[in-house]
Design an enzyme around this catalytic site. Structure first.
Site, PDB file in Angstrom:
ATOM      1  N   ARG A 170     -15.972   9.571  -9.781  1.00 34.39           N
ATOM      2  CA  ARG A 170     -14.702   9.703 -10.497  1.00 34.39           C
ATOM      3  C   ARG A 170     -14.725   8.800 -11.734  1.00 34.39           C
ATOM      4  O   ARG A 170     -14.680   7.581 -11.610  1.00 34.39           O
ATOM      5  CB  ARG A 170     -13.510   9.339  -9.610  1.00 34.39           C
ATOM      6  CG  ARG A 170     -12.177   9.456 -10.366  1.00 34.39           C
ATOM      7  CD  ARG A 170     -10.959   9.438  -9.468  1.00 34.39           C
ATOM      8  NE  ARG A 170     -10.696   8.145  -8.869  1.00 34.39           N
ATOM      9  CZ  ARG A 170      -9.593   7.851  -8.168  1.00 34.39           C
ATOM     10  NH1 ARG A 170      -8.668   8.786  -7.983  1.00 34.39           N
ATOM     11  NH2 ARG A 170      -9.430   6.662  -7.642  1.00 34.39           N
ATOM     12  N   ASP A 443      -3.547   0.368  -4.435  1.00 40.92           N
ATOM     13  CA  ASP A 443      -4.268   0.433  -5.701  1.00 40.92           C
ATOM     14  C   ASP A 443      -3.280   0.770  -6.801  1.00 40.92           C
ATOM     15  O   ASP A 443      -2.069   0.644  -6.633  1.00 40.92           O
ATOM     16  CB  ASP A 443      -5.429   1.431  -5.627  1.00 40.92           C
ATOM     17  CG  ASP A 443      -4.972   2.884  -5.492  1.00 40.92           C
ATOM     18  OD1 ASP A 443      -3.750   3.134  -5.466  1.00 40.92           O
ATOM     19  OD2 ASP A 443      -5.840   3.770  -5.415  1.00 40.92           O
TER      20      ASP A 443
END
Length: 524
Positions: A170, A443
Site C-alpha cells: 500500500r 492508527d
C-alpha cells in the site's frame, strides 16, 4: 518530518514528506531512478493536483447539502464485462497488514500462514523520510524473499519461509506529497510505486507486482492509477496489464461509484476492500454539517450498524458480478498474550465480526496480529465466495441511513476520544504510525474518527444530549480544552508504555486540539 506549522488550518508537516537537508537526489537515489521518475512526475503531478481540488469541491458541495448519491448507470454498470481472477490470488481469506518499516513484523506476517499480506507505507507508518525509505527497502527484500530479522528470544536470525503468500504494497495516498526530489512537490503515490517498480525484478517474484490503492474519492481517480500502472509497465518493458491491484473503499463518495472504479481499472484490479475505519471518518466528514449525524461514543457503535452493513452487503454484490474479490475490514480490538481476559474478548469479537463479513458474502478480511490469522481464515469458505450472489440484492441501497438509537453519547466517550488523539499523535511524533492503546490498535483512521466526533459535539452541541452521570453537558471549546488539560496531565504523570517525553505529549496535545478547532479533518 517537515516543520509542523498550524496556521490557517494547514498542517503541511504531516502532508509533506521531506528528506534531510543533506539529501542530494542525483547522488542519493538509486542510479538512474531520477531520470526514470522525471517524465512520470511531469505527467502525473499536475493531474494529481487537479484531483485534489476536485476532492475539496465535492466536500464543500456535501456541506452545502449536495450529498454524494448513486450515479445514473453508465457503460461501467450496463456492460456485461468480467475479469478472470488469477489462480495465485483466488484464496485471500485473510490479509495480514502492518507497517513496512518494521522488518520483524513483516517477516512474522509472511510466516503466519495468511494467504495475503499487505505491507503498508501509509496510515500505519509515519510519513517521514527515513521510515518511508526503510519501508521500501523492506518491501523489496520481502518480494525477493530475502528479508530477515534477529530474534533476541531465540538468539537467531529469522528469515521468510517459502509460502504462496500474496504480497500487496500500500503506497501513500494522493493527498500526500513528497518533497525534495524536484523543484516542486511530487505525488507521494507516484514516488512510492515508482520506487518499487524501478527496482523490482519479475524473475524474483512469485506473482505480478501488486498494490493496494488507498484513499480514492472518485472513480475518475482510478484513471490516474490506471495510467500510472501502464506507464510504469511500458517504461520497464512489461506487458501493459502486468501490475495488479486491489482498491480500498475508504471514502463516502466512492461507495456510490465502486462499479465505475472497477471498470476504469479492469485491466489491473482484482478486488475491493471495505476500509471501515477510514470510511467511518469520511462518512462523518461528509456529513459534518448535519446534526442528525452526531455519532455516539465510538466503541459503543455495533459493527453491524446499518451504514456499515448496507455497504458491506453491496460491495460483494458488485465485486462478484465482475469476477472480483470482496475483502472485509480490520477489527480494532487486538489480542494480548499478557492479558487473558482481553485476549479472549478480542478473539471472540474477531470471530463474530469475520463471521458477519462472511455472511455478507465477503471473501476474506484484514487482521493485524498472527494470533488472529486462523480464526479469520476459518470464517470464510475456501477459496472464496465468487459464485455467491444475494437473492434479490438491492443494487442502490441507502448508504447514508441516519444512526438513530445506536450506542451512547457520554462525556466519558468525549474524554476517551481526547485521550486517544493525544496518545496517537504522541506516537507519531515518536516515529510510530500505529499504536496499541487500551487494547485497540489505533492508527490515522481511528485518530481521524475521534477528532471528527469531538468536532461534531462542538458544532451541534445540544442537538443530541451528551450526558455525564445523567446530567446533560453542553460541549463548548472551553470544555474540550479542559478535557485536553486533564487528560494531558494524567498522561504526563503516568505515561505507562507510551513512547515519548513530557514535551512530545504536550506537543501532541497542542497539535490535536488545534486540528479539531481549525477543522483539519483530511487524512493527515
Amino acid at each position: 518530518m517537515a516543520t509542523i506549522s498550524i496556521n490557517n488550518a494547514v498542517l503541511e508537516g504531516f502532508r509533506v514528506n521531506c528528506p534531510p537537508v543533506t539529501f542530494d537526489p542525483k547522488n542519493d537515489l538509486p542510479q538512474g531512478f531520477l531520470e526514470f521518475l522525471a517524465p512520470l512526475h511531469r505527467r502525473f503531478a499536475p493531474w494529481q493536483r487537479l484531483l485534489i481540488e476536485e476532492r475539496k469541491e465535492a466536500l464543500a458541495q456535501s456541506h452545502q447539502g449536495e450529498k454524494p448519491v448513486h450515479r445514473f448507470p453508465g457503460d461501467a454498470v450496463r456492460r456485461g464485462w468480467r475479469i478472470e481472477l488469477p489462480e495465485w490470488c483466488r484464496d485471500q481469506r485473510n490479509q495480514m497488514t502492518g507497517p513496512a518499516d518494521d522488518a520483524d513484523l513483516v517477516v512474522k506476517m509472511l510466516n503466519s500462514g495468511a494467504p495475503g499480506v499487505m505491507l503498508d507505507l501509509e496510515d500505519s507508518m509515519v510519513n517521514e523520510w527515513e521510515h518511508q525509505r526503510l519501508g521500501v527497502e523492506n518491501i523489496l527484500q520481502a518480494l525477493r524473499g530475502t528479508l530477515t530479522y534477529f530474534d533476541k528470544k531465540r538468539n537467531k536470525v529469522v528469515g521468510i519461509e517459502p509460502r504462496p503468500t500474496v504480497i500487496w504494497t500500500r503506497p501513500r495516498g494522493l493527498h500526500i506529497q513528497q518533497g525534495g526530489i524536484f523543484g516542486e512537490l511530487t505525488p507521494a503515490s507516484l514516488f512510492d510505486v515508482a520506487s518499487i517498480v524501478y527496482r523490482a525484478d519479475p524473475a524474483e517474484l512469485k506473482h505480478p507486482l501488486s498494490f493496494y490503492i488507498p484513499k480514492s474519492e472518485s472513480a475518475e481517480e482510478a484513471l490516474w492509477w490506471r495510467d500510472l500502472f501502464q506507464s510504469l509497465a511500458e517504461a520497464r518493458g512489461w506487458p501493459r496489464d502486468y501490475i495488479k491491484c486491489m482498491a480500498l473503499v475508504e471514502s463516502h463518495p466512492l461507495a456510490f461509484q465502486m462499479e465505475e472504479l472497477l471498470y476504469n481499472l479492469r485491466d489491473h484490479i482484482l478486488g475491493l476492500n471495505l476500509g471501515r475505519w477510514d470510511y467511518m471518518a469520511s462518512l462523518i466528514h461528509f456529513n459534518l454539517d448535519d446534526p442528525e449525524w452526531v455519532l455516539p461514543d465510538r466503541n459503543t457503535i455495533p459493527s453491524n450498524v446499518p451504514f456499515f452493513q448496507n455497504l458491506r452487503e453491496l460491495l460483494p454484490e458488485i465485486c462478484h458480478k465482475r469476477g472480483m474479490l470482496a475483502i472485509g475490514g480490520m477489527t480494532a480490538l487486538f489480542p494480548s498474550r499478557e492479558d487473558s481476559e482481553l485476549n479472549t474478548r478480542a478473539l471472540t469479537g474477531l470471530e463474530k465480526d469475520k463471521k458477519n463479513e462472511a455472511d455478507c458474502l465477503m471473501d476474506g478480511a484484514w487482521t493485524g496480529h498472527p494470533d488472529q490469522n486462523q480464526i479469520a481464515i476459518d470464517q470464510f469458505p475456501f477459496p472464496n465466495q465468487l459464485a455467491a450472489r444475494r437473492a434479490q440484492a438491492e443494487r442502490y441501497p441507502n448508504l447514508r441511513p441516519v444512526p438513530k438509537d445506536v450506542g451512547a453519547h457520554t462525556v466519558a466517550g468525549t474524554r476517551a476520544a481526547v485521550r486517544t488523539v493525544i496518545r496517537y499523535r504522541n506516537g507519531v511524533l515518536n516515529g510510530r504510525g500505529a499504536s496499541l492503546l487500551d487494547g485497540y490498535m489505533e492508527d490515522l483512521a481511528t485518530d481521524r474518527i475521534y477528532r471528527l466526533m469531538i468536532a461534531q459535539r462542538l458544532r451541534h452541541n445540544g442537538h443530541v444530549p451528551v450526558t455525564d452521570d445523567g446530567k446533560i453537558v453542553v460541549h463548548t471549546p472551553e470544555l474540550v480544552s479542559r478535557l485536553f488539560d486533564e487528560e494531558l496531565e494524567k498522561l504526563v504523570a503516568n505515561p505507562g508504555r507510551d513512547l515519548g517525553t513530557v514535551d512530545t505529549f504536550r506537543e501532541a496535545r497542542r497539535i490535536s486540539e488545534a486540528m479539531i478547532l481549525n477543522g483539519e479533518f483530511d487524512p493527515i
